[in-house]
Design an enzyme around this catalytic site. Structure first.
Site, PDB file in Angstrom:
ATOM      1  N   GLU A  16      15.343  -4.790  -1.919  1.00  0.00           N
ATOM      2  CA  GLU A  16      14.316  -3.946  -2.526  1.00  0.00           C
ATOM      3  C   GLU A  16      14.393  -2.514  -2.005  1.00  0.00           C
ATOM      4  O   GLU A  16      14.246  -1.548  -2.776  1.00  0.00           O
ATOM      5  CB  GLU A  16      12.931  -4.536  -2.255  1.00  0.00           C
ATOM      6  N   SER A  37       4.006 -11.433   2.961  1.00  0.00           N
ATOM      7  CA  SER A  37       2.722 -11.323   2.276  1.00  0.00           C
ATOM      8  C   SER A  37       1.593 -11.257   3.286  1.00  0.00           C
ATOM      9  O   SER A  37       1.653 -11.883   4.349  1.00  0.00           O
ATOM     10  CB  SER A  37       2.511 -12.521   1.344  1.00  0.00           C
ATOM     11  N   LYS A  67       5.476 -16.805   3.093  1.00  0.00           N
ATOM     12  CA  LYS A  67       6.260 -16.111   2.065  1.00  0.00           C
ATOM     13  C   LYS A  67       7.190 -15.088   2.723  1.00  0.00           C
ATOM     14  O   LYS A  67       6.788 -14.335   3.608  1.00  0.00           O
ATOM     15  CB  LYS A  67       5.320 -15.407   1.092  1.00  0.00           C
TER      16      LYS A  67
END
Length: 457
Positions: free
Chosen positions: A330, A317, A323
């Site tokens: 993905e 992030s 994070k």
């Protein structure tokens, strides 16, 4: 930039002095400024292999002089080795037969062969792109053949090894996690317990099945249309030409290429390409399922499922410190979406077979070979950068099993479905575990219940 004047059946045209290609390629460049996409290098190398083998066979059949054969074969080999790729400039979206790409190849080989002979790339030089490089061939049989060669070599040398690597990684995790109990899930709801090893074993079996499907494609892709020339009748080619060329290609690639069973079917339709794409789509769907499950199992780290931990690869992030995202799963899911989209394009391309020729070949080539390459790299990356680094969180898995209301399923043989459902409802309403309710209502002794839920319901 200096130009030279070249001539073809439509007249004169200026061609950049430094390029190897000639007038037909230059016209195609001007006619198709559409996408900026070019056919993949694997296809270009496969097409060059056809030209090299054809020159050698035409010489053996006494149709091509040694003086011309040697430079043609040397030029083709340079392309096979990866040189001159900047000379293949025709857009993917071009003549539907791929004639412009075939002529691009013929002209580049002729230009380079002439340079080897006398230092000149264009003009009235000894090697002619049609009369010599394309001797005994047509775009209509050469382009589909090069597609099959490129696809089968890509699957054999790249895709299957990548899936085998992924299968090994998943099988290793299945063995490593064999004793770790966890909650099964159906409909995104808690289901009866299983092991993390069983879950990963299922993923491994999916990949094993993909490998089997991919290997089965060899029987179809091995058929080459060479020898059919324009419409399948073999006009203007020697009767022994195709068999001899295909034999050389098989020797060069180590793959069992053979003549297509029926030239009219192989040139008028692209059913094998559609079949291959369907298999690639199936493999893409399998990868998407596996990648999606893995990212869900690793969700958290504190407020998700958290049954496994994925490798930490990069910050996740720009605003939330610490994070970390499941970036490899993905990426793999995006690859799967692209391959599924490619399959739709290939399916529509397969419908472009009208009478004796499919006229959506470049579209099919671009999408099919892209799918092969994308799946190859995605499977390899998923194995190497994700699966091998996954670790289990057994305490979290066991805690979720203890909380699961699905443990009531183990009670059904002893107290019936309706009473077991009532136990589950009471546990849910009170926030207690199934075990607590079983002991409170004196349904089973603690030892019996504990032993029962260790096995399958």
């Amino acid at each position: 930039m200096a130009n030279r004047i070249e001539h073809d059946e439509l007249g004169s045209i200026e061609v950049p002095e430094e390029v190897y290609y000639g007038p037909q390629t230059q016209r195609a460049r001007a006619n198709f400024p559409i996408s900026g996409l070019h056919l993949p290098h694997r296809f270009i190398r496969s097409l060059a292999l056809v030209k090299k083998a054809s020159a050698g066979v035409n010489h053996e059949l006494e149709r091509l002089a040694s003086k011309l054969t040697d430079p043609i074969m040397k030029a083709a080999q340079e392309i096979i080795d990866g040189s001159l790729m900047d000379q293949f400039v025709v857009d993917v979206f071009q003549s539907g037969s791929g004639t412009s790409t075939n002529m691009n190849m013929n002209e580049v080989i002729a230009g380079r062969a002439n340079e080897l002979l006398n230092g000149l790339r264009g003009g009235k030089s000894p090697v002619h792109p049609n009369d010599h490089v394309n001797l005994g061939q047509s775009s209509n049989d050469v382009i589909p053949s090069a597609l099959h060669i490129a696809a089968l070599t890509g699957i054999t040398d790249g895709l299957v090894p990548a899936f085998e690597k992924l299968a090994r990684a998943l099988h290793e995790k299945a063995a490593e996690f064999a004793a770790i109990r966890k909650v099964g899930r159906t409909h995104l709801q808690d289901a009866v317990p299983m092991t993390l090893g069983q879950e990963f074993g299922g993923y491994a079996a999916q990949v094993d099945a993909c490998i089997m499907r991919l290997n089965a494609l060899g029987g179809s892709l091995a058929g080459l249309t060479l020898g059919g020339t324009a419409v399948g009748t073999g006009v203007n080619t020697h009767p022994h030409f195709a068999s001899a060329v295909i034999k050389l290609i098989a020797r060069e690639t180590g793959l069992p290429f053979r003549k297509a069973a029926d030239h009219f079917a192989a040139q008028g339709a692209q059913d094998t390409a559609v079949e291959t794409s369907g298999t690639l789509k199936t493999c893409a769907v399998a990868l998407a399922k596996i990648a999606n499950d893995i990212r869900w199992l690793g969700s958290g780290p504190r407020c998700g499922l958290g049954e496994i931990s994925l490798p930490t690869l990069q910050p996740g992030s720009s605003i939330m410190p610490g994070k970390v995202n499941p970036v490899i799963p993905e990426a793999v899911m995006q690859v799967a979406a692209q391959v599924i989209g490619n399959d739709t394009a290939i399916t529509l391309g397969g419908q472009g077979g009208t009478f004796e020729l499919n006229t959506m070949l470049p579209l099919i080539i671009h999408n099919l070979l892209q799918s092969i390459d994308l799946l190859s790299t995605a499977a390899s990356v998923l194995a190497g950068k994700c699966v091998t680094g996954i670790s289990a969180n057994p305490d979290r898995c066991e805690a979720l099993v203890d909380k699961s209301l699905s443990l009531a399923a183990f009670l059904v043989p002893y107290i019936g479905h309706d009473r077991a459902a009532a136990v589950a409802r009471r546990a849910h309403e009170t926030g207690k575990n199934i075990r607590d309710i079983v002991l409170e209502e004196d349904i089973l002794p603690a030892e019996t219940f504990d032993e029962l839920v260790k096995g399958d319901p």
